[in-house]
Write a protein that holds these residues in place. Structure first.
Motif, PDB file in Angstrom:
ATOM      1  N   GLY A  78       0.828  -1.215   0.000  1.00  0.00           N
ATOM      2  CA  GLY A  78       0.000   0.000   0.000  1.00  0.00           C
ATOM      3  C   GLY A  78       0.857   1.258   0.000  1.00  0.00           C
ATOM      4  N   ILE A  79       1.934   1.211  -0.769  1.00  0.00           N
ATOM      5  CA  ILE A  79       2.987   2.237  -0.790  1.00  0.00           C
ATOM      6  C   ILE A  79       3.549   2.450   0.615  1.00  0.00           C
ATOM      7  N   GLY A  80       4.090   1.376   1.147  1.00  0.00           N
ATOM      8  CA  GLY A  80       4.851   1.489   2.388  1.00  0.00           C
ATOM      9  C   GLY A  80       4.010   1.746   3.626  1.00  0.00           C
ATOM     10  N   ASN A 138      -3.948  13.350  10.189  1.00  0.00           N
ATOM     11  CA  ASN A 138      -4.584  12.223   9.491  1.00  0.00           C
ATOM     12  C   ASN A 138      -3.822  11.645   8.322  1.00  0.00           C
ATOM     13  N   SER A 139      -3.003  12.465   7.681  1.00  0.00           N
ATOM     14  CA  SER A 139      -2.378  12.000   6.437  1.00  0.00           C
ATOM     15  C   SER A 139      -0.984  12.597   6.324  1.00  0.00           C
ATOM     16  N   GLY A 140      -0.212  12.016   5.417  1.00  0.00           N
ATOM     17  CA  GLY A 140       1.129  12.528   5.195  1.00  0.00           C
ATOM     18  C   GLY A 140       1.111  13.987   4.773  1.00  0.00           C
ATOM     19  N   ALA A 141       0.240  14.314   3.825  1.00  0.00           N
ATOM     20  CA  ALA A 141       0.195  15.695   3.325  1.00  0.00           C
ATOM     21  C   ALA A 141      -0.134  16.655   4.461  1.00  0.00           C
ATOM     22  N   GLU A 142      -1.010  16.210   5.349  1.00  0.00           N
ATOM     23  CA  GLU A 142      -1.377  17.076   6.470  1.00  0.00           C
ATOM     24  C   GLU A 142      -0.199  17.251   7.439  1.00  0.00           C
ATOM     25  N   ALA A 166      11.063  15.705  -5.537  1.00  0.00           N
ATOM     26  CA  ALA A 166      10.335  15.479  -4.286  1.00  0.00           C
ATOM     27  C   ALA A 166       8.865  15.156  -4.535  1.00  0.00           C
ATOM     28  N   TYR A 167       8.283  14.464  -3.571  1.00  0.00           N
ATOM     29  CA  TYR A 167       6.818  14.318  -3.493  1.00  0.00           C
ATOM     30  C   TYR A 167       6.408  14.554  -2.055  1.00  0.00           C
ATOM     31  N   HIS A 168       5.440  15.455  -1.857  1.00  0.00           N
ATOM     32  CA  HIS A 168       4.995  15.739  -0.495  1.00  0.00           C
ATOM     33  C   HIS A 168       3.479  15.668  -0.315  1.00  0.00           C
ATOM     34  N   GLY A 169       2.693  15.474  -1.373  1.00  0.00           N
ATOM     35  CA  GLY A 169       1.254  15.304  -1.148  1.00  0.00           C
ATOM     36  C   GLY A 169       0.382  15.954  -2.199  1.00  0.00           C
ATOM     37  N   ARG A 170      -0.914  16.004  -1.909  1.00  0.00           N
ATOM     38  CA  ARG A 170      -1.895  16.460  -2.897  1.00  0.00           C
ATOM     39  C   ARG A 170      -2.750  17.616  -2.408  1.00  0.00           C
ATOM     40  N   THR A 171      -2.435  18.187  -1.251  1.00  0.00           N
ATOM     41  CA  THR A 171      -3.187  19.358  -0.787  1.00  0.00           C
ATOM     42  C   THR A 171      -2.660  20.598  -1.503  1.00  0.00           C
ATOM     43  N   VAL A 235      13.041  17.838   3.208  1.00  0.00           N
ATOM     44  CA  VAL A 235      13.715  16.821   2.379  1.00  0.00           C
ATOM     45  C   VAL A 235      13.176  15.436   2.716  1.00  0.00           C
ATOM     46  N   GLU A 236      13.140  14.569   1.719  1.00  0.00           N
ATOM     47  CA  GLU A 236      12.926  13.143   1.959  1.00  0.00           C
ATOM     48  C   GLU A 236      14.326  12.521   2.047  1.00  0.00           C
ATOM     49  N   PRO A 237      14.697  11.940   3.183  1.00  0.00           N
ATOM     50  CA  PRO A 237      16.055  11.372   3.300  1.00  0.00           C
ATOM     51  C   PRO A 237      16.363  10.390   2.168  1.00  0.00           C
ATOM     52  N   GLY A 240      10.964   9.117  -2.289  1.00  0.00           N
ATOM     53  CA  GLY A 240      10.029   8.024  -2.508  1.00  0.00           C
ATOM     54  C   GLY A 240       9.490   7.991  -3.926  1.00  0.00           C
ATOM     55  N   GLU A 241       8.436   8.760  -4.166  1.00  0.00           N
ATOM     56  CA  GLU A 241       7.808   8.773  -5.494  1.00  0.00           C
ATOM     57  C   GLU A 241       8.829   9.125  -6.579  1.00  0.00           C
ATOM     58  N   GLY A 242       9.807   9.944  -6.227  1.00  0.00           N
ATOM     59  CA  GLY A 242      10.830  10.377  -7.190  1.00  0.00           C
ATOM     60  C   GLY A 242      11.678   9.240  -7.717  1.00  0.00           C
ATOM     61  N   ALA A 268      12.617  16.592   7.978  1.00  0.00           N
ATOM     62  CA  ALA A 268      12.751  15.327   7.247  1.00  0.00           C
ATOM     63  C   ALA A 268      11.363  14.741   7.021  1.00  0.00           C
ATOM     64  N   ASP A 269      10.977  14.655   5.759  1.00  0.00           N
ATOM     65  CA  ASP A 269       9.735  13.972   5.399  1.00  0.00           C
ATOM     66  C   ASP A 269      10.059  12.487   5.314  1.00  0.00           C
ATOM     67  N   GLU A 270       9.806  11.783   6.420  1.00  0.00           N
ATOM     68  CA  GLU A 270      10.095  10.337   6.489  1.00  0.00           C
ATOM     69  C   GLU A 270       8.815   9.533   6.312  1.00  0.00           C
ATOM     70  N   ILE A 271       7.878  10.125   5.599  1.00  0.00           N
ATOM     71  CA  ILE A 271       6.571   9.494   5.438  1.00  0.00           C
ATOM     72  C   ILE A 271       6.700   8.147   4.723  1.00  0.00           C
ATOM     73  N   GLN A 272       7.585   8.079   3.730  1.00  0.00           N
ATOM     74  CA  GLN A 272       7.768   6.801   3.029  1.00  0.00           C
ATOM     75  C   GLN A 272       8.982   6.021   3.567  1.00  0.00           C
ATOM     76  N   SER A 273       9.999   6.727   4.032  1.00  0.00           N
ATOM     77  CA  SER A 273      11.254   6.066   4.415  1.00  0.00           C
ATOM     78  C   SER A 273      11.309   5.690   5.899  1.00  0.00           C
ATOM     79  N   ALA A 297       4.055   9.006   8.740  1.00  0.00           N
ATOM     80  CA  ALA A 297       2.676   8.692   8.319  1.00  0.00           C
ATOM     81  C   ALA A 297       2.692   7.221   7.886  1.00  0.00           C
ATOM     82  N   LYS A 298       2.049   6.918   6.785  1.00  0.00           N
ATOM     83  CA  LYS A 298       2.063   5.584   6.177  1.00  0.00           C
ATOM     84  C   LYS A 298       2.160   4.432   7.183  1.00  0.00           C
ATOM     85  N   GLY A 299       3.373   3.930   7.455  1.00  0.00           N
ATOM     86  CA  GLY A 299       3.525   2.712   8.249  1.00  0.00           C
ATOM     87  C   GLY A 299       3.253   2.850   9.732  1.00  0.00           C
TER      88      GLY A 299
HETATM   89  N1  PLZ Z   1       5.508  12.593   1.616  1.00  0.00           N
HETATM   90  C1  PLZ Z   1       7.483  11.248   1.097  1.00  0.00           C
HETATM   91  O1  PLZ Z   1       5.624   9.392   0.024  1.00  0.00           O
HETATM   92  C2  PLZ Z   1       2.786   9.769   0.008  1.00  0.00           C
HETATM   93  C3  PLZ Z   1       1.413   8.781  -2.523  1.00  0.00           C
HETATM   94  C4  PLZ Z   1       0.418   7.844  -3.047  1.00  0.00           C
HETATM   95  P1  PLZ Z   1      -0.378  11.118   2.093  1.00  0.00           P
HETATM   96  N2  PLZ Z   1       3.285   8.956  -1.046  1.00  0.00           N
HETATM   97  C5  PLZ Z   1       2.388   8.059  -1.675  1.00  0.00           C
HETATM   98  C6  PLZ Z   1      -0.530   8.572  -3.916  1.00  0.00           C
HETATM   99  O2  PLZ Z   1      -0.420   8.414  -5.138  1.00  0.00           O
HETATM  100  O3  PLZ Z   1      -1.341   9.317  -3.370  1.00  0.00           O
HETATM  101  C7  PLZ Z   1       3.747  10.753   0.607  1.00  0.00           C
HETATM  102  C8  PLZ Z   1       5.133  10.523   0.568  1.00  0.00           C
HETATM  103  C9  PLZ Z   1       5.998  11.479   1.104  1.00  0.00           C
HETATM  104  C10 PLZ Z   1       4.189  12.839   1.678  1.00  0.00           C
HETATM  105  C11 PLZ Z   1       3.278  11.922   1.182  1.00  0.00           C
HETATM  106  C12 PLZ Z   1       1.819  12.235   1.287  1.00  0.00           C
HETATM  107  O4  PLZ Z   1       1.211  11.363   2.181  1.00  0.00           O
HETATM  108  O5  PLZ Z   1      -0.682  10.304   3.319  1.00  0.00           O
HETATM  109  O6  PLZ Z   1      -0.635  10.411   0.812  1.00  0.00           O
HETATM  110  O7  PLZ Z   1      -1.030  12.450   2.155  1.00  0.00           O
END
Ligand code: PLZ
Length: 457
Positions: A78-80, A138-142, A166-171, A235-237, A240-242, A268-273, A297-299
């Protein structure tokens, strides 16, 4: 009058055992998945896409079971997220017990102990021995949004620096922080301002030492914004998505040193790592970092939605009372699950499991690289590994991205019961982030499917 509660309460669902093996019994997706997918197309917008539209009925450990009874080796978790394994018994039990005790009060109305316990565990397991505080969301982006908010309040500055790829979210804020406009930001503007993108360290492509890459990043930021206007660097150490880029040695420590010298909050955005994925609680530890703020977040809660900003107490306390929070932030059920996740990592020595997975997976990927010259790079730490695919004959020259090969491999793997995810700015990376419950046998089986997929290209 009938007791509504009793009348409508069925006995708790009994978990059906899931054998830890791959099994494909229909075409992929199968007929039951296709039927649900038809219904979905009518009611779920196309903006929400799915990598593999097999509809999952059950999962355990490293195996997903779909509604047609196909069993997939899950190399994505589920993406980590299900890092300690799908439906880990301790997580299920902790969440179930909490469901019976209290499901929701809202911590900012009437608090509960589980929230405090998660904050204590994060203070203990994030890098550094300084006093730390945590806000749960609630979420990584938050978590990213809150980290930036807190850093701005603490510094009184406006600028947010991020790195390429980098990837940090969808907000709204986080889509401005991502490297890729498509699909994350295109057409969704206006975007948040005062976000500055700087070159990163991508050893396979730039060949720069950590010191040289850091000097480039710093010179760039000094020029386009100036250190004195920067609130934070996020920074993401390990990105992830990158595409799972491990930065060159010394790159991030040099950036952190520059941040500290200039009063910039290092986040450090350790949401995936994070959360044991790399064989340490946080990847920062491998790289010699002690971030001011760490985002989890995530795990963290075994699949329940929970995220956190943990950081230096004096920075975290910059936000005024009432300035942080949210209705569901730190929900008791998710918090109870997170406590169980931390306990499981410790009790079952899951950091060592991440290293075991690296020990099995990495040599297997390097072996594939020896056989197939389109595998340009093999990289990663612990159970966070990736291979970058390039056009034939360009692996040591121009390294032309080969997203077509990635699509062909993921398709073939799916047809044969292996869920493998792509990544990368150019869609040319296969990433492996299985649950730490995956056995060496399942890894070997999955790699044999990948081998067949490469052979057929
Ligand atoms: N920061 C480093 O990896 C989420 C995205 C999946 P959210 N990555 C997976 C998708 O396609 O939506 C992520 C991340 C890093 C932030 C986030 C954002 O975390 O819990 O998805 O908001």
């Amino acid at each position: 009058m009938t007791d509504i509660l009793t009348a409508s309460t069925s006995s708790p669902a009994q978990a059906v055992p899931v054998s830890q093996e791959r099994r494909v019994v229909t075409a992929i997706p199968g007929p039951a998945s296709r039927a649900i997918h038809e219904r979905r197309l009518a009611v779920v917008p196309t903006g929400v896409s799915s990598v593999l539209p097999v509809y999952i009925a059950r999962a355990h450990g490293a195996i997903l079971v779909d509604v047609d009874d196909n069993q997939f080796i899950d190399l994505g978790a589920g993406i980590g997220v299900t890092t300690i394994g799908h439906t880990d018994e301790a997580v299920v039990d902790a969440a179930a017990a909490q469901l019976h005790n209290v499901i929701h009060t809202l911590f900012t109305v009437t608090p509960y102990e589980e929230y405090v316990r998660v904050a204590e565990l994060l203070a203990e397991h994030t890098p550094g021995s300084h006093a730390k505080k945590t806000v749960l969301v609630n979420s990584g982006a938050e978590a990213v949004e809150n980290g930036v908010k807190i850093a701005r309040k603490y510094t009184g500055r406006r600028g947010v620096a991020v790195l390429d790829h980098a990837y940090h979210g969808r907000t709204n804020l986080t889509m401005a922080m991502n490297f890729k406009a498509m699909p994350y930001a295109a057409g969704f503007g206006p975007l948040a301002g005062d976000v500055y993108h700087a070159p990163s360290s991508y050893p396979y492509h730039d060949g720069l030492s950590g010191a040289d890459a850091a000097a480039r990043t710093i010179a760039y930021l000094e020029k386009i914004v100036g250190a004195s206007d920067l609130a934070c660097l996020v920074v993401e150490p390990i990105q992830g998505e990158g595409g799972f880029m491990v930065p060159a040695d010394g790159y991030l420590p040099a950036l952190q040193e520059w941040c500290t010298a200039n009063g910039i909050v290092f986040i450090a955005d350790e949401i995936q790592s994070g959360m044991a994925r790399t064989g340490a609680y946080y990847a920062s530890e491998h790289l010699g970092l002690v971030p001011d703020l760490v985002l989890s977040a995530k795990g963290i809660a075994g699949g329940l939605p929970l995220a956190a900003v943990t950081g230096r107490a004096e920075i975290m306390d910059a936000a005024q009372p009432g300035g942080l929070g949210g209705t569901f932030g730190g929900n008791p059920v998710a918090a109870a699950a997170a406590v169980a996740v931390f306990e499981q990592i410790g009790k079952n020595n899951l950091l060592a499991e991440a290293r075991r997975i690296e020990g099995t997976l990495k040599p297997a990927l390097l072996e594939l690289q020896r056989k197939y010259d389109i595998i340009g790079d093999v990289r990663g730490i612990g159970a966070m590994q990736a291979i970058e695919l390039v056009q034939p004959g360009t692996a040591s020259t121009t390294k032309e991205p080969n997203p077509g090969a990635v699509r062909a491999i993921t398709d073939y793997a799916a047809q044969h019961g292996v869920l493998v995810l792509s990544a990368g700015t150019y869609g040319n990376v296969l990433r492996f982030l299985p649950s730490l419950a995956i056995t060496d046998e399942l890894i070997a089986d999955a790699v044999s499917v990948l081998d067949e997929a490469f052979a057929r290209l």
